[in-house]
Design an enzyme around this catalytic site. Structure first.
Site, PDB file in Angstrom:
ATOM      1  N   GLU A   1       0.828  -1.208   0.000  1.00 45.09           N
ATOM      2  CA  GLU A   1       0.000   0.000   0.000  1.00 45.09           C
ATOM      3  C   GLU A   1       0.865   1.262   0.000  1.00 45.09           C
ATOM      4  OE1 GLU A   1      -4.097  -0.613   1.849  1.00 45.09           O
ATOM      5  OE2 GLU A   1      -3.300   0.984   3.093  1.00 45.09           O
TER       6      GLU A   1
ATOM      7  N   HIS B   1       7.868 -26.628   0.527  1.00 44.77           N
ATOM      8  CA  HIS B   1       7.136 -27.694  -0.156  1.00 44.77           C
ATOM      9  C   HIS B   1       5.967 -27.130  -0.954  1.00 44.77           C
ATOM     10  CE1 HIS B   1       9.486 -30.641   2.119  1.00 44.77           C
ATOM     11  NE2 HIS B   1       9.495 -29.670   3.024  1.00 44.77           N
TER      12      HIS B   1
ATOM     13  N   LYS C   1     -13.726   1.858  -2.302  1.00 43.50           N
ATOM     14  CA  LYS C   1     -14.555   2.076  -1.107  1.00 43.50           C
ATOM     15  C   LYS C   1     -15.799   2.867  -1.482  1.00 43.50           C
ATOM     16  CE  LYS C   1     -11.307   2.402   2.846  1.00 43.50           C
ATOM     17  NZ  LYS C   1     -10.811   3.314   3.877  1.00 43.50           N
TER      18      LYS C   1
END
Ligand code: PA5
Length: 455
Positions: free
Chosen positions: A301, A330, A444
């Site tokens: 950000e 893995h 938003k």
């Protein structure tokens, strides 16, 4: 014991992984002058109060208030502490909790928790998860810390509305103040309006503030992180000392002595000169897994920006990836070794775990397991880390090794503080504003409009 964390960039250098992928001494020397100049800019802006995160650990009155308030609430014996918040309002507290509380903390007894509450960090609006939290945490036995710097984030407000109704129903309006603590913007004409202010006023809630010059992702050492830490019995003084030690180390303009600047420079050069568009953060300790999550937000950000300070389009930023050793050997290492050589890999090592666990002399019929017999799991973890680092080097994959002598409040604070300063310097090297997030706002607003609000 020396508690300082160490940063080793030798395997990010061209001498280790070839000039195509590693940074040369000349490239480091060249950028060191720019770093020293930018240090002056950052130091001046710090002195001018542009960035507050540097000095949070020095706000003694705030820290005392946090500790006294926590002590007061702890006397009342809550079963649960529930954090309502998202992004920078949740990730710091969670990173501290995972690092400094025992594993599976919520499953331990109250006695083992020394009377401290269980912790639930609610940083999403998944109805299934939230309902389950409500089922597990009786409102009458729970303290909710609602954290929102802006005091208007839809996710957090929705959570709060659900919780307020439940508490009111259970304990009545007059006792809500015993169950909700607010952390938000300060009051005042200069401050953006927080919807949490009228809520705090109506119910007489305890209110902590996040300084205006501290962004969410830089707020872990404000009450955003410290109040939950105090409620959970973490070593607040250790955190403060760790910040102070790293602040001192980061006060040097010289990359040789300033680990944050060295890391910022190596990341920047790796991205812009060696095409390392991805920064992997891979601790070899479960306790640091959520520090990786916190770093992911901080790096993404802060540095993912379209425009420079001067308004030129740059689309800056490295993509941060979190991984966990040995588990992700893995899962990810195949890609990291043989896929695109586009990553700078941060290996975070814990030199001494608090506890040791011996692998017993059993299954004696399996001679193939003799190499594990009577060795410790600790030693196996170190061998896995070294093996991975060597294998990455063989494939010319640059790595930075960060060593924590142990995991405790002091060292974790050093690590977080260093990563914050590093991010500030990296922002300056990219010539972008690391402290805003314009790209988050539009989504938003659209979501709010879809829900029928102003957007
Ligand atoms: O780092 C940031 O600024 C963001 O991640 C915010 O913390 C996040 O969007 C939540 O915002 P607020 O604390 O205003 O509710």
């Amino acid at each position: 014991m020396d508690q300082n964390i160490r940063v080793d960039i030798s395997r990010a250098k061209s001498s280790a992984v070839t000039p195509d992928h590693g940074i040369s001494t000349q490239e480091l020397n060249d950028i060191s002058h720019r770093v020293a100049e930018l240090h002056k800019v950052l130091a001046q802006e710090r002195a001018d109060g542009v960035y507050g995160f540097y000095d949070l650990y020095q706000q003694r009155n705030v820290i005392e208030d946090v500790q006294n308030t926590a002590a007061d609430f702890l006397e009342r014996g809550y079963d649960n502490l529930v954090i309502l918040g998202i992004g920078g309002s949740a990730l710091g507290a969670r990173a501290l909790a995972t690092a400094l509380l025992p594993p599976h903390y919520n499953l331990t007894t109250r006695r083992a928790r020394h009377g401290h509450p269980r912790l639930f960090v609610m940083d999403n609006i998944d109805p299934i998860t939230f309902r389950q939290m409500m089922r597990l945490c009786a409102p009458g036995k729970t303290l909710y810390n609602v954290i929102s710097k802006s005091g208007g984030t839809a996710e957090t407000m929705a959570q709060l509305m659900i919780v307020m109704q439940a508490i009111e129903k259970k304990v009545g309006e007059d006792s809500i103040r015993d169950h909700v603590v607010v952390t938000t913007n300060p009051r005042g004409e200069d401050a953006p309006k927080s919807l949490l202010h009228p809520v705090a006023d109506k119910y007489g809630l305890k209110e902590f503030t996040i300084p205006l010059n501290v962004g969410g992702r830089f707020s872990v050492f404000s009450p955003v992180g410290l109040f939950p830490a105090a409620m959970l019995g973490m070593d607040i003084e250790g955190l403060i000392e760790g910040c102070a030690v790293m602040d001192e180390r980061c006060s040097h303009s010289d990359m040789e002595t300033n680990p944050a600047y060295l890391r910022a420079a190596v990341h920047y050069l790796a991205d812009t000169l060696k095409d390392k568009k991805i920064s992997v953060f891979m601790p070899y300790a479960d306790s640091l897994a959520d520090v990786a999550d916190w770093y992911r937000q901080l790096w993404a950000e802060s540095l993912g920006k379209r425009y420079t300070y001067g308004g030129d389009e740059v689309f800056a930023g490295q993509t941060p990836v979190k991984a966990l050793g040995a588990t992700d050997q893995h899962s990810q290492i195949q890609l990291y070794r043989e896929g695109p050589n586009d990553k700078l890999i941060n290996i975070i090592e814990v030199r001494r775990f608090d506890r040791s666990l011996r692998i017993p002399d059993t299954l004696s019929e399996l001679t193939e397991l003799d190499y594990l017999r009577n060795k410790s799991m600790n030693r196996l973890m170190t061998a896995e880390l070294k093996g991975t680092m060597d294998a990455l080097k063989t494939s010319h994959r640059p790595t930075i090794r960060v060593q924590l002598p142990v995991v405790n409040a002091h060292t974790v604070a050093q690590l977080l503080y260093m990563l914050e300063v590093e991010t500030a310097m990296a922002g300056r090297l990219y010539n972008i504003n690391a402290f805003d997030q314009p790209g988050v706002e539009e989504g938003k607003q659209i979501a709010r409009a879809i829900m029928g609000g102003n957007g």
